[in-house]
Design a protein around this motif. Structure first.
Motif, PDB file in Angstrom:
ATOM      1  N   ILE A   1       0.866  -1.181   0.000  1.00 34.77           N
ATOM      2  CA  ILE A   1       0.000   0.000   0.000  1.00 34.77           C
ATOM      3  C   ILE A   1       0.907   1.237   0.000  1.00 34.77           C
ATOM      4  CG2 ILE A   1      -1.761   1.271   1.302  1.00 34.77           C
ATOM      5  CD1 ILE A   1      -2.625  -1.379   2.532  1.00 34.77           C
ATOM      6  N   LEU A   2       0.612   2.169  -0.886  1.00 38.37           N
ATOM      7  CA  LEU A   2       1.361   3.434  -0.918  1.00 38.37           C
ATOM      8  C   LEU A   2       0.521   4.492  -0.202  1.00 38.37           C
ATOM      9  CD1 LEU A   2       3.752   5.173  -1.954  1.00 38.37           C
ATOM     10  CD2 LEU A   2       2.395   5.601  -4.011  1.00 38.37           C
ATOM     11  N   ILE A   3       1.142   5.150   0.786  1.00 36.63           N
ATOM     12  CA  ILE A   3       0.391   6.088   1.636  1.00 36.63           C
ATOM     13  C   ILE A   3       1.015   7.480   1.562  1.00 36.63           C
ATOM     14  CG2 ILE A   3      -0.365   6.548   4.017  1.00 36.63           C
ATOM     15  CD1 ILE A   3       0.060   3.494   4.526  1.00 36.63           C
ATOM     16  N   ASP A   4       0.164   8.489   1.388  1.00 37.02           N
ATOM     17  CA  ASP A   4       0.606   9.878   1.533  1.00 37.02           C
ATOM     18  C   ASP A   4       0.668  10.176   3.029  1.00 37.02           C
ATOM     19  OD1 ASP A   4       0.849  10.592  -1.126  1.00 37.02           O
ATOM     20  OD2 ASP A   4      -1.242  11.227  -1.305  1.00 37.02           O
ATOM     21  N   VAL A   5       1.848  10.540   3.500  1.00 33.92           N
ATOM     22  CA  VAL A   5       2.037  10.740   4.936  1.00 33.92           C
ATOM     23  C   VAL A   5       1.604  12.158   5.326  1.00 33.92           C
ATOM     24  CG1 VAL A   5       3.736  10.776   6.796  1.00 33.92           C
ATOM     25  CG2 VAL A   5       3.937   9.073   4.956  1.00 33.92           C
ATOM     26  N   TYR A   6       0.700  12.246   6.283  1.00 34.30           N
ATOM     27  CA  TYR A   6       0.288  13.554   6.824  1.00 34.30           C
ATOM     28  C   TYR A   6       1.058  13.873   8.103  1.00 34.30           C
ATOM     29  CZ  TYR A   6      -3.495  14.311   3.505  1.00 34.30           C
ATOM     30  OH  TYR A   6      -4.204  14.560   2.359  1.00 34.30           O
ATOM     31  N   ALA A   7       1.296  12.846   8.911  1.00 43.00           N
ATOM     32  CA  ALA A   7       2.040  13.048  10.162  1.00 43.00           C
ATOM     33  C   ALA A   7       2.848  11.799  10.461  1.00 43.00           C
ATOM     34  CB  ALA A   7       1.074  13.341  11.303  1.00 43.00           C
ATOM     35  N   ALA A   8       4.044  12.011  11.026  1.00 46.80           N
ATOM     36  CA  ALA A   8       4.900  10.885  11.440  1.00 46.80           C
ATOM     37  C   ALA A   8       5.267  11.120  12.897  1.00 46.80           C
ATOM     38  CB  ALA A   8       6.159  10.836  10.584  1.00 46.80           C
ATOM     39  N   SER A   9       5.100  10.096  13.735  1.00 43.51           N
ATOM     40  CA  SER A   9       5.454  10.319  15.140  1.00 43.51           C
ATOM     41  C   SER A   9       6.886   9.848  15.387  1.00 43.51           C
ATOM     42  CB  SER A   9       4.482   9.597  16.071  1.00 43.51           C
ATOM     43  OG  SER A   9       4.890   8.272  16.274  1.00 43.51           O
ATOM     44  N   LEU A  10       7.474  10.409  16.421  1.00 44.78           N
ATOM     45  CA  LEU A  10       8.794   9.951  16.846  1.00 44.78           C
ATOM     46  C   LEU A  10       8.638   9.140  18.114  1.00 44.78           C
ATOM     47  CD1 LEU A  10      11.203  12.979  16.321  1.00 44.78           C
ATOM     48  CD2 LEU A  10      10.936  10.929  14.949  1.00 44.78           C
ATOM     49  N   ASN A  11       9.422   8.086  18.202  1.00 38.08           N
ATOM     50  CA  ASN A  11       9.471   7.272  19.417  1.00 38.08           C
ATOM     51  C   ASN A  11      10.911   7.206  19.888  1.00 38.08           C
ATOM     52  OD1 ASN A  11       6.689   6.031  19.893  1.00 38.08           O
ATOM     53  ND2 ASN A  11       7.000   5.659  17.710  1.00 38.08           N
ATOM     54  N   PHE A  12      11.078   6.914  21.165  1.00 42.74           N
ATOM     55  CA  PHE A  12      12.425   6.824  21.729  1.00 42.74           C
ATOM     56  C   PHE A  12      13.350   5.938  20.875  1.00 42.74           C
ATOM     57  CE2 PHE A  12      15.710   5.791  24.760  1.00 42.74           C
ATOM     58  CZ  PHE A  12      15.879   6.982  25.440  1.00 42.74           C
TER      59      PHE A  12
ATOM     60  N   GLY B   1      11.650   6.448  11.037  1.00 39.15           N
ATOM     61  CA  GLY B   1      10.220   6.726  11.236  1.00 39.15           C
ATOM     62  C   GLY B   1       9.392   5.467  11.122  1.00 39.15           C
ATOM     63  N   SER B   2       8.818   5.041  12.247  1.00 38.70           N
ATOM     64  CA  SER B   2       8.127   3.746  12.264  1.00 38.70           C
ATOM     65  C   SER B   2       6.612   3.858  12.384  1.00 38.70           C
ATOM     66  CB  SER B   2       8.662   2.901  13.421  1.00 38.70           C
ATOM     67  OG  SER B   2       8.471   3.598  14.628  1.00 38.70           O
ATOM     68  N   GLU B   3       6.102   5.085  12.492  1.00 40.95           N
ATOM     69  CA  GLU B   3       4.647   5.215  12.666  1.00 40.95           C
ATOM     70  C   GLU B   3       4.147   6.459  11.944  1.00 40.95           C
ATOM     71  OE1 GLU B   3       2.692   3.789  16.548  1.00 40.95           O
ATOM     72  OE2 GLU B   3       4.191   5.281  17.085  1.00 40.95           O
ATOM     73  N   ILE B   4       3.069   6.288  11.201  1.00 46.00           N
ATOM     74  CA  ILE B   4       2.529   7.445  10.464  1.00 46.00           C
ATOM     75  C   ILE B   4       0.997   7.442  10.459  1.00 46.00           C
ATOM     76  CG2 ILE B   4       4.530   7.531   8.921  1.00 46.00           C
ATOM     77  CD1 ILE B   4       1.389   6.508   7.293  1.00 46.00           C
ATOM     78  N   GLY B   5       0.444   8.607  10.159  1.00 42.74           N
ATOM     79  CA  GLY B   5      -0.979   8.705   9.853  1.00 42.74           C
ATOM     80  C   GLY B   5      -1.089   9.329   8.470  1.00 42.74           C
ATOM     81  N   GLY B   6      -2.006   8.847   7.620  1.00 45.66           N
ATOM     82  CA  GLY B   6      -2.087   9.410   6.279  1.00 45.66           C
ATOM     83  C   GLY B   6      -3.256   8.867   5.486  1.00 45.66           C
ATOM     84  N   VAL B   7      -3.138   9.027   4.175  1.00 44.44           N
ATOM     85  CA  VAL B   7      -4.231   8.657   3.261  1.00 44.44           C
ATOM     86  C   VAL B   7      -3.671   7.732   2.183  1.00 44.44           C
ATOM     87  CG1 VAL B   7      -5.882   9.551   1.574  1.00 44.44           C
ATOM     88  CG2 VAL B   7      -5.445  10.836   3.674  1.00 44.44           C
ATOM     89  N   VAL B   8      -4.395   6.650   1.919  1.00 44.77           N
ATOM     90  CA  VAL B   8      -3.942   5.693   0.898  1.00 44.77           C
ATOM     91  C   VAL B   8      -3.961   6.369  -0.474  1.00 44.77           C
ATOM     92  CG1 VAL B   8      -4.501   3.533  -0.297  1.00 44.77           C
ATOM     93  CG2 VAL B   8      -4.769   3.697   2.202  1.00 44.77           C
TER      94      VAL B   8
ATOM     95  N   GLY C   1       0.672   8.749  16.303  1.00 46.79           N
ATOM     96  CA  GLY C   1       1.289   8.537  17.616  1.00 46.79           C
ATOM     97  C   GLY C   1       0.599   7.519  18.494  1.00 46.79           C
ATOM     98  N   PHE C   2      -0.341   6.797  17.957  1.00 48.01           N
ATOM     99  CA  PHE C   2      -1.193   5.961  18.803  1.00 48.01           C
ATOM    100  C   PHE C   2      -0.663   4.548  19.026  1.00 48.01           C
ATOM    101  CE2 PHE C   2      -4.918   3.232  19.509  1.00 48.01           C
ATOM    102  CZ  PHE C   2      -5.539   3.904  20.550  1.00 48.01           C
ATOM    103  N   ALA C   3      -0.344   3.863  17.933  1.00 49.39           N
ATOM    104  CA  ALA C   3      -0.191   2.403  17.984  1.00 49.39           C
ATOM    105  C   ALA C   3       0.888   1.940  18.969  1.00 49.39           C
ATOM    106  CB  ALA C   3       0.110   1.880  16.587  1.00 49.39           C
TER     107      ALA C   3
END
Ligand SMILES: NC(=O)c1ccc[n+]([C@@H]2O[C@H](COP(=O)([O-])OP(=O)(O)OC[C@H]3O[C@@H](n4cnc5c(N)ncnc54)[C@H](OP(=O)(O)O)[C@@H]3O)[C@@H](O)[C@H]2O)c1
Length: 327
Positions: free
Chosen positions: A30-41, A62-69, A119-121
């Motif tokens: 799946i190719l996703i347009d990234v709107y936000a990427a969270s940072l983790n420790f 960057g291991s976590e994002i929110g976006g639109v397919v 930032g949720f998962a």
């Protein structure tokens, strides 16, 4: 597309924000347009070459994002162009687009924005697994959360309350405790002066806490094993302080206590059905408004150095997110 690239290990100043080739999904991606990427420790450890999983160079962190397919491969089922999603692609997230396997992508509730989706998962699934499966936390038990204002700590405070525990939220400064107080813990404890043990005893009638959630390690772990109740469980979640502590076997014997490891990645591999069930429960809790992750710091992509330094300077409160497109 623009992406943040790690060409050599070191501080975030070593990273390069640059143009990279456009991504094309294969049949199963799946190719996703990234709107936000969270940072983790762990992202901060990975760019320094100090994490347990190191991708080959060069890599996009960057291991976590929110976006639109944006598009899906021919064999992908259940996702379509335009779907609002969260994804955990393990690397590649700090970029305008990312490729992910369907197993790493989830639809997000209508009331969840992209920053929250990013930032949720990781923090919620870690804390839920720790408290439910590993500690088997029971209503009425006392839960002590160390590093309570950080990502996993924040989630543990909220989820501990939902499970009916008496939650002591502990952090190193008044400012951090002020932040945590919005999560409604039963007690606040400031260990900024180095004293944890006596303060926990004072709050627990000298008995100690039943469950201790520890993402910090070091001297806090040493003290925590001395203020744990009979039948207590200390959850080893991480070592943000930088020192991996040792558990003294005589303390386990004297307290009838257990040290319990928590490792989200392995849990997901070994018990995928339980992991999926946990995730569904958490999205359901979010949909009902029962958990409210706090995105405390949002940075533009260009300000990635400042965003990474929040972690190395011990300033993280709630979730830290890079914004790539407006919601
Ligand atoms: N086991 C798993 O599956 C799993 C999953 C996710 C994360 N983790 C681990 O959990 C830990 C916390 O992750 P996070 O994303 O919640 O990080 P975070 O937001 O930075 O929180 C870490 C907390 O640790 C405390 N801390 C103490 N000494 C520190 C130091 N020298 N530098 C930075 N923080 C320090 C800070 O609170 P005070 O200042 O209040 O002490 C901070 O709030 C990390 O070690 C991470 O690798 C493990």
């Amino acid at each position: 597309m623009r992406a943040l690239v790690c060409h050599s290990y070191g501080p975030p100043e070593n990273l390069t924000l640059q143009e990279t080739p456009t991504l094309i999904p294969d049949r199963s991606q799946i190719l996703i347009d990234v709107y936000a990427a969270s940072l983790n420790f762990p992202d901060t450890l990975q760019i320094q070459g100090k994490y347990q999983f190191q991708p080959p160079m060069p890599f996009i962190p960057g291991s976590e994002i929110g976006g639109v397919v944006r598009s899906v491969g021919a064999d992908v089922k259940g996702f379509a162009q335009g779907d609002r999603v969260m994804a955990a692609p393990s690397i590649g997230g700090i970029a305008e687009q990312v490729l992910a396997a369907p197993s790493a992508v989830r639809h997000i509730p209508d009331n969840m924005d992209f920053k929250t989706a990013a930032g949720f998962a990781m923090v919620y699934t870690t804390a839920w697994h720790a408290l439910k499966q590993r500690a088997q936390l029971r209503p009425g038990e006392t839960l002590l959360v160390l590093g309570a204002s950080g990502g996993v700590g924040m989630a543990a405070v909220e989820l501990g309350k939902l499970l009916g525990a008496r939650v002591i939220a502990a952090a190193s400064s008044a400012e951090k405790l002020d932040f945590v107080s919005q999560l409604d813990p039963d007690e606040l404890l400031n260990y900024g002066d180095g004293d944890l043990k006596e303060k926990v005893k004072a709050l627990t009638d000298d008995k100690g806490a039943d469950v201790i959630f520890d993402p910090v390690g070091g001297s806090l772990f040493d003290q925590a094993t001395r203020c744990i109740h009979w039948n207590g469980r200390i959850l080893v979640v991480g070592f943000a302080s930088g020192r991996i502590p040792e558990y003294k076997a005589n303390l386990a014997l004297l307290k009838g206590a257990s040290m319990v490891g928590v490792f989200l990645g392995r849990f997901r591999k070994e018990e995928p059905h339980l992991y999926e069930e946990n995730f569904r429960e958490l999205l359901d809790l979010y949909g009902k408004g029962s958990v409210k992750p706090v995105i405390s710091q949002t940075f533009a992509l260009e300000d990635y150095v400042a965003a990474f330094n929040v972690f190395s300077e011990r300033q993280a409160m709630g979730k830290v997110v890079l914004s790539l497109r407006a919601d």
